[in-house]
Write an enzyme that holds these catalytic residues in place. Structure first.
Site, PDB file in Angstrom:
ATOM      1  N   MET A  29       0.849  -1.197   0.000  1.00  0.00           N
ATOM      2  CA  MET A  29       0.000   0.000   0.000  1.00  0.00           C
ATOM      3  C   MET A  29       0.887   1.251   0.000  1.00  0.00           C
ATOM      4  O   MET A  29       0.437   2.338   0.354  1.00  0.00           O
ATOM      5  CB  MET A  29      -0.930  -0.002   1.206  1.00  0.00           C
ATOM      6  CG  MET A  29      -1.893  -1.185   1.182  1.00  0.00           C
ATOM      7  SD  MET A  29      -3.422  -0.896   2.096  1.00  0.00           S
ATOM      8  CE  MET A  29      -2.793  -0.557   3.722  1.00  0.00           C
ATOM      9  N   ALA A  31       4.094   3.849   1.131  1.00  0.00           N
ATOM     10  CA  ALA A  31       4.775   4.294   2.360  1.00  0.00           C
ATOM     11  C   ALA A  31       5.868   3.276   2.686  1.00  0.00           C
ATOM     12  O   ALA A  31       5.953   2.749   3.801  1.00  0.00           O
ATOM     13  CB  ALA A  31       3.782   4.458   3.517  1.00  0.00           C
ATOM     14  N   LEU A  32       6.686   3.016   1.688  1.00  0.00           N
ATOM     15  CA  LEU A  32       7.623   1.893   1.757  1.00  0.00           C
ATOM     16  C   LEU A  32       8.735   2.101   2.784  1.00  0.00           C
ATOM     17  O   LEU A  32       9.311   3.175   2.886  1.00  0.00           O
ATOM     18  CB  LEU A  32       8.244   1.670   0.374  1.00  0.00           C
ATOM     19  CG  LEU A  32       7.228   1.421  -0.750  1.00  0.00           C
ATOM     20  CD1 LEU A  32       7.961   1.223  -2.078  1.00  0.00           C
ATOM     21  CD2 LEU A  32       6.332   0.224  -0.452  1.00  0.00           C
ATOM     22  N   HIS A  36       9.335  -3.533   3.395  1.00  0.00           N
ATOM     23  CA  HIS A  36       8.921  -3.720   1.994  1.00  0.00           C
ATOM     24  C   HIS A  36      10.135  -3.996   1.102  1.00  0.00           C
ATOM     25  O   HIS A  36      10.075  -4.841   0.210  1.00  0.00           O
ATOM     26  CB  HIS A  36       8.228  -2.459   1.470  1.00  0.00           C
ATOM     27  CG  HIS A  36       6.967  -2.091   2.190  1.00  0.00           C
ATOM     28  ND1 HIS A  36       6.882  -0.996   3.026  1.00  0.00           N
ATOM     29  CD2 HIS A  36       5.744  -2.663   2.191  1.00  0.00           C
ATOM     30  CE1 HIS A  36       5.666  -0.906   3.504  1.00  0.00           C
ATOM     31  NE2 HIS A  36       4.943  -1.906   3.028  1.00  0.00           N
ATOM     32  N   GLN A  60     -10.295  -2.355   2.555  1.00  0.00           N
ATOM     33  CA  GLN A  60      -9.780  -3.015   3.758  1.00  0.00           C
ATOM     34  C   GLN A  60      -9.697  -2.083   4.957  1.00  0.00           C
ATOM     35  O   GLN A  60      -9.177  -2.465   5.996  1.00  0.00           O
ATOM     36  CB  GLN A  60      -8.443  -3.703   3.481  1.00  0.00           C
ATOM     37  CG  GLN A  60      -7.263  -2.778   3.220  1.00  0.00           C
ATOM     38  CD  GLN A  60      -6.028  -3.571   2.814  1.00  0.00           C
ATOM     39  OE1 GLN A  60      -5.915  -4.046   1.692  1.00  0.00           O
ATOM     40  NE2 GLN A  60      -5.079  -3.723   3.732  1.00  0.00           N
ATOM     41  N   GLY A 146       4.871  -9.853   3.971  1.00  0.00           N
ATOM     42  CA  GLY A 146       5.576  -9.814   5.252  1.00  0.00           C
ATOM     43  C   GLY A 146       4.865 -10.661   6.298  1.00  0.00           C
ATOM     44  O   GLY A 146       3.630 -10.671   6.364  1.00  0.00           O
ATOM     45  N   LYS A 148       4.807 -10.003   9.293  1.00  0.00           N
ATOM     46  CA  LYS A 148       4.259  -9.136  10.339  1.00  0.00           C
ATOM     47  C   LYS A 148       2.736  -9.227  10.321  1.00  0.00           C
ATOM     48  O   LYS A 148       2.096  -9.236  11.361  1.00  0.00           O
ATOM     49  CB  LYS A 148       4.706  -7.701  10.145  1.00  0.00           C
ATOM     50  CG  LYS A 148       4.102  -6.816  11.184  1.00  0.00           C
ATOM     51  CD  LYS A 148       4.639  -5.427  11.143  1.00  0.00           C
ATOM     52  CE  LYS A 148       3.661  -4.527  11.814  1.00  0.00           C
ATOM     53  NZ  LYS A 148       2.554  -4.158  10.944  1.00  0.00           N
ATOM     54  N   VAL A 179      10.837  -7.430   9.607  1.00  0.00           N
ATOM     55  CA  VAL A 179      12.038  -6.607   9.792  1.00  0.00           C
ATOM     56  C   VAL A 179      11.779  -5.695  10.994  1.00  0.00           C
ATOM     57  O   VAL A 179      10.693  -5.116  11.116  1.00  0.00           O
ATOM     58  CB  VAL A 179      12.337  -5.777   8.522  1.00  0.00           C
ATOM     59  CG1 VAL A 179      13.562  -4.893   8.728  1.00  0.00           C
ATOM     60  CG2 VAL A 179      12.549  -6.710   7.325  1.00  0.00           C
TER      61      VAL A 179
HETATM   62  O1  PAF Z   1      -0.150  -5.726   3.629  1.00  0.00           O
HETATM   63  C1  PAF Z   1      -0.552  -4.817   2.874  1.00  0.00           C
HETATM   64  O2  PAF Z   1       0.140  -3.824   2.630  1.00  0.00           O
HETATM   65  C2  PAF Z   1      -1.937  -4.909   2.257  1.00  0.00           C
HETATM   66  O3  PAF Z   1      -2.829  -5.489   3.132  1.00  0.00           O
HETATM   67  C3  PAF Z   1      -1.947  -5.640   0.888  1.00  0.00           C
HETATM   68  C4  PAF Z   1      -1.511  -7.089   1.024  1.00  0.00           C
HETATM   69  C5  PAF Z   1      -1.023  -4.913  -0.083  1.00  0.00           C
HETATM   70  C6  PAF Z   1      -3.369  -5.624   0.310  1.00  0.00           C
HETATM   71  O4  PAF Z   1      -3.842  -4.338   0.142  1.00  0.00           O
END
Ligand code: PAF
Length: 283
Positions: A29, A31-32, A36, A60, A146, A148, A179
């Protein structure tokens, strides 16, 4: 790195990449952070090409959650992915992902029950739906997530198995270890919401979890240990604990005794930010 924002461009870019090898998808999503980028590096070891997606998925987020506040920094994220050698970035708009009249939902029962599934109604439906769409859009040979978000990983694996997904096959859905910062706090895009004081206090979360795990593997009564864990978090500056539970790592079923495949799951709030973490219950 090629960036696709429409399905037509994505398909063309994917066809070109596929002609010269395998594709690993890293769904995000944005904001790496290092977590990530670790997924991207692992993906590069496993496949010829890495594709990443950035999509802040409205389905979500609950009505009172942080959809609007969620950090959006496409230019910065894009530069990070490019520097890691990512071949393709899929960054659809909300309209491209959910066009007018969109009406389909994927709901995975069992593994979605309890923990974040209980605290965030509809969250895992949103995750399963968007991840299924991302898989169908990119048709990657494999995908990396991840650990997490352990319950999320269990939901995605269940969905891939139940829907007989071919690309990626359930066995090609890889979890990558969490991480952590030096003080043990799991990296998360939401850590950016924390004040300096709350960020320092938040380190009690992984520390208290380690102590709880040591107590459980040492034979202490699980319910008592979880009670002490909650108290340690509240004493340490957390405002409340959404859950602190031991569950089976695969089925996510609650456990009151260690079964050789147990994990400890915690969600707790500090300064208005909800943090989650999980660790294996092993000596
Ligand atoms: O973990 C996330 O960043 C999100 O839940 C995902 C898997 C990209 C789905 O939107």
């Amino acid at each position: 790195m090629q960036t696709a924002t429409t399905l037509k461009d994505l398909r063309q870019a994917v066809d070109e990449l596929r002609a010269s090898g395998t594709i690993a998808l890293v769904p995000t999503m944005g904001a790496l952070h290092e977590g990530h980028l670790t997924l991207v590096r692992e993906a590069a070891k496993k496949a010829d090409h890495v594709a990443a997606s950035i999509f802040v998925n409205p389905r979500q987020f609950g009505p009172n959650e942080d959809l609007d506040a969620y950090p959006r920094q496409l230019a910065e994220d894009s530069a990070k992915l490019e520097a890691e050698g990512v071949a393709l970035l899929w960054a659809p708009t909300v309209e491209a992902m959910y066009p007018e009249g969109y009406a389909t939902n994927i709901s995975v029962s069992g593994v979605s029950a309890g923990l974040c599934g209980a605290d965030r109604p509809g969250h895992f439906d949103g995750v399963a739906t968007v991840v299924c769409k991302l898989f169908n859009q990119v048709r990657p040979d494999m995908a990396l997530f991840g650990e997490k978000d352990w319950q999320q990983l269990a939901v995605i694996r269940r969905m891939a198995r139940d829907l007989d997904l071919v690309l990626p096959h359930v066995d090609a859905i890889h979890g990558v270890p969490t991480v952590r910062d030096e003080d043990g706090l799991a990296k998360s895009s939401r850590n950016a919401y924390l004040s300096a004081e709350d960020r320092a206090a938040a380190a009690v979360l992984p520390r208290a979890m380690d102590m709880a795990i040591a107590a459980i593997t040492g034979g202490a009564e699980v319910a008592k240990v979880l009670g002490l864990l909650k108290a340690a978090l509240l004493d340490g500056g957390f405002a409340n604990v959404d859950y602190a539970e031991m569950r089976d790592a695969d089925s996510i079923a609650p456990l009151d005794h260690e079964n050789g495949n147990a994990r400890l799951f915690v969600a707790a709030r500090i300064g208005g930010t909800r943090l989650i973490d999980n660790k294996p219950v092993t000596a």
